[in-house]
Design a protein around this motif. Structure first.
Motif, PDB file in Angstrom:
ATOM      1  N   GLU A  94       0.702  -1.380  -0.036  1.00 47.30           N
ATOM      2  CA  GLU A  94      -0.021   0.077   0.044  1.00 47.30           C
ATOM      3  C   GLU A  94       0.804   1.213   0.041  1.00 47.30           C
ATOM      4  O   GLU A  94       0.466   2.270  -0.705  1.00 47.30           O
ATOM      5  N   LYS A  98       0.458   4.015  -2.842  1.00 48.65           N
ATOM      6  CA  LYS A  98       0.239   5.512  -2.533  1.00 48.65           C
ATOM      7  C   LYS A  98       1.259   6.413  -2.960  1.00 48.65           C
ATOM      8  O   LYS A  98       0.968   7.580  -3.744  1.00 48.65           O
ATOM      9  N   GLN A 102       0.850   9.403  -5.999  1.00 49.39           N
ATOM     10  CA  GLN A 102       1.355  10.797  -5.708  1.00 49.39           C
ATOM     11  C   GLN A 102       2.223  11.423  -6.625  1.00 49.39           C
ATOM     12  O   GLN A 102       2.270  12.361  -7.346  1.00 49.39           O
ATOM     13  N   ARG A 167      -7.167   0.031  -7.063  1.00 46.77           N
ATOM     14  CA  ARG A 167      -6.106   0.762  -7.308  1.00 46.77           C
ATOM     15  C   ARG A 167      -6.332   1.561  -8.530  1.00 46.77           C
ATOM     16  O   ARG A 167      -5.654   2.745  -8.391  1.00 46.77           O
TER      17      ARG A 167
END
Length: 628
Positions: A94, A98, A102, A167
């Motif tokens: 994860e 993430k 970004q 995702r």
């Protein structure tokens, strides 16, 4: 705060290295060794045992460092950006996912030229196929994999298919909110990457599923997405029907029967992904000739069936309350698809049943669809072929729709009759004789009336003195009272100088003649006999206006001067999705006593005359199309 390290070095140290490496490469000072190593670090694994240049933690640290310097990643760093967009990020932990999302946001914000590439990479995962993104030179089967093995990377916890798909959409949602203009860029990408029509059922269904999921957080794309799906579905529909028409009728029926008996044979299990429907078409290299062709056609029928079943499922919740604002809005969308996509496609065979089904969920929607068809049929600015097609849709809907009320049928009959009177009055004085090209709308709408009469004659009767109205045989031999204007309208139309019974499809004319006489409504056999001596080619216009039938090289064949028996709501053939229209559909039923062998001698002689209508002779040729 997490402590980022790579190969024992701090994040600040890695940031300095990344900045120095990018600046050296951009300035073209010949120092590209570090740049090439970074590209290799993010490159996908070459095989299942290859862990790549760096561990998951190392990659995440470099990813965070690169996020700080996306403003430096101009077109000179295109190679590095491509490597990073192709990296296997979805199956990692994860924290990495993430950080990667970004990075995508920072890259798209800082370098607008890459927005399309970033969105295209994410949409590529919509396929659910098995091809690596580094092979994405064309959009055919270019997508990165969303199979379970994508969630099984060395040193990372396993990720299931739903998490992988989630995702993708988390990343898209983040980008669409971060960059307001991204929606406008995304829409054409969705169209460009839509699977080709020869791709498998699974690829199409998976892609459409993801498009619908996209609508949940990007409602501004809803209209574009539904229009895109309909446009591509119509193309598949046309090709499927062409393929079926090329096969023997028994073979085509056997294909549909096989799918009906085993409709879910290609569904995936919960384990490894499979693409059995693709394999069934492409892997049997030993199959040749007709057998391979039949297998391909069966795959296309299954694909069309699955997509339509999915669309019925998607649209259905909008019409749970047909009087709601949601239903009204969605029906307007469907009407737009009908006018702009379905109607202009002449050989569309099943896509239009979305309108057929959902229009019948409420009476006001029945009125709206019928009114749209009437408007399009008499809109003089539209090409004649579209006006004829609109008339066919109107007649087929009114005739076949089980939930179309009697008063709507009578209203449609009256509207068509009024318009026919106008056309007749405007042209009868100058008319030389029956001419499909010159009066195509008149003939198309007359054929619509004949077709509606054959199916819904009972709804045109206002008699109330029949004891058993539920028994169709009770109407036979009775002096029936017809709705006002019905008989007068047809009489004026049929016996006008435009002579529509010579132009309308012979099978439909013959059926109307039999039923009308049997019900004591109208006797047209003398006119049909006279018409046998008329040759249409002598009246044909030298310049046409684009009818469904064009004389072409068949100008001397009478059938080329007559209308096709084309009615777009003919029986639904797809075995799985047909469940949605069960109860919506009026099947053809013969009139009781019409063809009984024990009819009187007079009736027998009349039926002999009727049979002559369907038989080619020296002066008349039919196109051989059956009404059903």
């Amino acid at each position: 705060m997490e402590v980022y390290q790579a190969k024992g070095r701090s994040l600040d140290s890695i940031r300095a290295e990344v900045k120095r490496t990018i600046e050296a490469h951009v300035k073209n000072q010949g120092d590209s060794e570090g740049y090439d190593k970074m590209k290799e670090m993010f490159a996908p694994r070459r095989d299942e045992d290859d862990e790549g240049e760096g561990s998951n933690v190392d990659l995440r640290t470099y990813l965070v460092a690169l996020t700080s310097y996306t403003s430096l990643l101009n077109k000179n760093c295109n190679g590095l950006v491509k490597a990073m967009l192709a990296c296997e990020w979805m199956g990692r932990d994860e924290a990495f996912v993430k950080a990667y999302v970004q990075f995508l946001g920072s890259l798209a914000s800082a370098q607008g030229a890459y927005v399309g590439s970033v969105l295209g990479m994410l949409v590529g995962y919509f396929y659910g196929s098995k091809t690596s993104p580094v092979m994405a030179s064309t959009h055919k089967l270019i997508s990165p994999s969303v199979r379970l093995s994508s969630g099984r990377l060395p040193g990372c916890p396993d990720v299931n298919r739903e998490q992988l798909t989630s995702r993708i959409h988390v990343a898209l949602k983040y980008l669409l909110r971060l960059i307001p203009s991204a929606s406008g860029i995304l829409s054409p990408i969705l169209a460009t990457k839509f699977p080709f029509s020869d791709e498998t059922k699974k690829i199409h269904v998976t892609y459409i599923d993801n498009l619908i999921r996209l609508i949940e957080y990007a409602p501004e794309l809803k209209s574009d997405i539904f229009a895109l799906i309909t446009d591509r579905l119509v193309k598949i529909d046309v090709q499927m029907q062409v393929d079926l028409d090329d096969l023997d009728d028994d073979v085509a029926a056997a294909i549909v029967q096989a799918i009906s008996l085993n409709p879910s044979r290609d569904d995936d299990a919960d384990g490894e992904d499979s693409d059995s429907d693709a394999d069934s078409v492409t892997s049997d290299e030993d199959i040749h000739g007709d057998a391979k062709r039949i297998k391909e056609v069966q795959g296309n029928v299954e694909k069309m069936d699955a997509i339509l079943d999915l669309l019925f499922t998607i649209y259905s919740p909008y019409f749970s309350d047909p009087n709601s604002v949601e239903a009204a809005s969605m029906f307007e969308t469907l009407l737009g698809h009908f006018s702009n996509i379905i109607l202009p496609t002449y050989r569309s065979r099943h896509t239009q049943f979305l309108l057929f089904h959902f229009a019948q969920t409420a009476e006001h929607l029945v009125d709206q669809f019928a009114g749209t068809c009437v408007h399009l049929a008499f809109q003089s600015s539209r090409p004649a072929v579209l006006r004829q097609s609109s008339a066919a849709y109107l007649a087929s809907f009114v005739a076949r729709g089980a939930h179309v009320p009697s008063h709507v049928i009578r209203t449609v009959f009256e509207l068509i009759g009024d318009n026919l009177d106008v056309i007749r009055s405007d042209n009868e004085l100058t008319c030389r004789g029956p001419d499909l090209k010159r009066y195509s709308t008149f003939y198309a709408m007359t054929q619509a009336l004949l077709y509606i009469f054959c199916f819904r004659w009972r709804d045109l009767i206002t008699s109330t003195d029949i004891a058993e109205e539920d028994d169709p045989a009770a109407f036979i031999g009775q002096d029936l009272t017809w709705a006002p204007g019905i008989k007068d309208t047809l009489t004026r139309t049929i016996y006008s100088k435009l002579n529509p019974l010579k132009i309308c499809s012979p099978p439909i004319v013959a059926e109307f003649a039999k039923i009308a006489h049997h019900l004591r409504f109208m006797y047209v056999y003398p006119l049909l006999e006279t018409n046998k001596r008329i040759r249409l080619s002598q009246y044909s216009s030298s310049q046409g206006n684009g009818a469904l039938r064009d004389t072409g090289n068949g100008g001397n064949n009478e059938s080329w001067h007559q209308l096709d028996a084309y009615f777009p709501f003919d029986p639904y053939q797809l075995p799985v999705s047909k469940r949605w229209i069960e109860g919506d559909y009026v099947q053809w039923k013969g009139v009781p006593g019409l063809n009984q062998e024990d009819d009187s001698d007079d009736d027998s002689s009349e039926e002999d005359d009727e049979d002559d209508v369907d038989v080619d002779d020296d002066d008349t040729a039919t196109d051989g199309d059956d009404e059903d």
